[in-house]
Motif scaffolding. Structure first.
Motif: not given
Length: 427
Positions: A268-271, A308-310, A342-343
């Motif tokens: 997935y995605t984090t920042r 979500w995953f990009d 999923v993006c």
């Protein structure tokens, strides 16, 4: 040439420490090539968890020589504290090499960083306040302090005077703070000289000689591709080049010596910090990803923003780094969702965009276009091969691989050293 670059393919925090540790027993050198103690790696060995901030992950692998390259900025107090902590836990740190050309984070760099962020208010970048940016600025302005300067008091004093001539004007007249004394800064820096001396080396020579002897060298980046000063989501970026090209300048090796470039990709995605994040979640799903994934910064202690995953970002990382492989981490965190978005593209001003926009304005306005993939409920933490994964988990991995543009050669199914599925060897 057995030289590999391992880097983050998103905004950092992808699990680079786990990936480096997986390779640690098979490589001769692990070289950190940029950043400072603003990037952290968590490595789990058995029931032991190690949080590394400045040291290369290879420090935990017996027989591996860890190297801090010339492109890294070093806070001596942090480095010595980290070494002491590992020594107390029985880790041998005696093989560490520190580039004499690496720049030192001085006390005044830390002060300027913190004061500037407070002054910016709502416009702040979201730095860690550890002096990283100001140290790189000094480097570019040619008033930086290098490790080797600690061994020439005359040169050190001249450089500190030059740096504080300007900084004291800013601190006193712009920020209404007290000026910093040259002699005090010099004295503090000189106090680190003897303690660092056993580690200081001509690391460029050491690394290139190792490659000529067919030793395996792994170059480890901090942060991630989208935090690169040139290729990231500027200005919400770090002050150096975590991308593959940074390994060449930050370690002193030619690009023709790099044989493989491995991107670490979270499922997935984090920042962490400020800046645009198209797939960011503000609902229960985002909170669940944060809780299950343990998404708290190793170095900053800040909760990570989750989404979500990009695939747009993944394709971009493949392009700018020349990625040959992906290591997909934290697949286990997604267990339990019936469907996983999923993006696959962005919508910008009513138009579908499938590649990362170069315009900062467009990226700020990008809305994710999602494709729904079926989830799974089975525990995957004990999986030892790709075939052991549930069919839907296999399909998810294959879909991400196709969207991202490079083969997924390893999959993390848990935090432990042995909770990894190797599909293709990196060596």
């Amino acid at each position: 040439m057995p030289a590999l670059v391992l880097l983050g393919a998103q905004w950092g925090d992808e699990g680079k420490g786990k990936a480096t540790d997986l390779l640690g027993g098979s490589v001769d050198y692990v070289v950190r090539y940029q950043g400072g103690n603003n990037a952290g790696h968590t490595v789990v060995v058995g029931d032991q968890k190690y949080a590394l901030h400045l040291l290369p992950s290879g420090i935990l692998s017996p027989g591996c020589t860890p190297v801090i390259g010339n492109g890294v900025v070093v806070d001596p107090s942090v480095l010595l504290s980290e070494l002491s902590g590992l020594n107390e836990r029985g880790v041998d740190t005696s093989k560490l090499l520190l580039s004499g050309n690496a720049h030192i984070i001085t006390p005044y760099n830390v002060t300027v960083d913190k004061v500037t962020e407070r002054f910016l208010g709502k416009r702040k970048i979201g730095t860690t306040g550890r002096g990283i940016g100001p140290t790189y600025a000094d480097k570019i302005n040619r008033v930086g302090i290098r490790v080797q300067d600690l061994y020439d008091e005359s040169i050190l004093t001249q450089k500190v005077e030059a740096a504080l001539d300007v900084k004291n004007q800013i601190l006193t007249k712009l920020y209404n703070r007290r000026a910093m004394a040259v002699d005090q800064a010099v004295e503090e820096l000189l106090g680190y000289a003897d303690k660092l001396a056993p580690y200081v080396a001509d690391t460029v020579l050491v690394i290139n000689q190792a490659l000529e002897e067919n030793k395996v060298v792994l170059f480890e980046g901090g942060q991630g591709t989208l935090l690169d000063i040139d290729h990231g989501t500027y200005p919400f970026v770090t002050s150096s080049n975590p991308t593959a090209g940074g390994a060449c300048t930050g370690a002193g090796v030619g690009p023709t010596k790099i044989s493989r470039v491995i991107g670490i990709l979270k499922a997935y995605t984090t920042r962490v910090g400020a800046g645009p994040f198209p797939t960011e979640l503000f609902d229960e799903d985002g909170e669940a990803l944060r809780r299950i994934g343990g998404e708290r910064g190793v170095t900053t202690g800040r909760d990570r923003r989750c989404g979500w995953f990009d695939a747009v970002i993944a394709r971009y990382a493949t392009r700018v780094n020349g990625l040959t492989d992906f290591f997909l981490t934290k697949l286990d965190v997604l267990t339990g969702w019936e469907q996983i978005p999923v993006c696959v593209a962005y919508e910008i001003d009513g138009k579908r965009v499938e590649e990362l926009p170069y315009s900062q304005t467009d990226f700020h306005h990008a809305k994710p276009v999602y494709e729904m993939l079926p989830g799974w409920s089975e525990d995957i933490s004990k999986a030892k091969s790709f075939a052991d994964l549930p069919k839907n988990a296999q399909s998810y991995v294959k879909a991400l691989e196709e969207m991202s543009g490079a083969p997924i050669s390893a999959i993390g199914v848990g935090p432990g050293r042995d909770e990894t599925i190797e599909i293709n060897s990196f060596l």
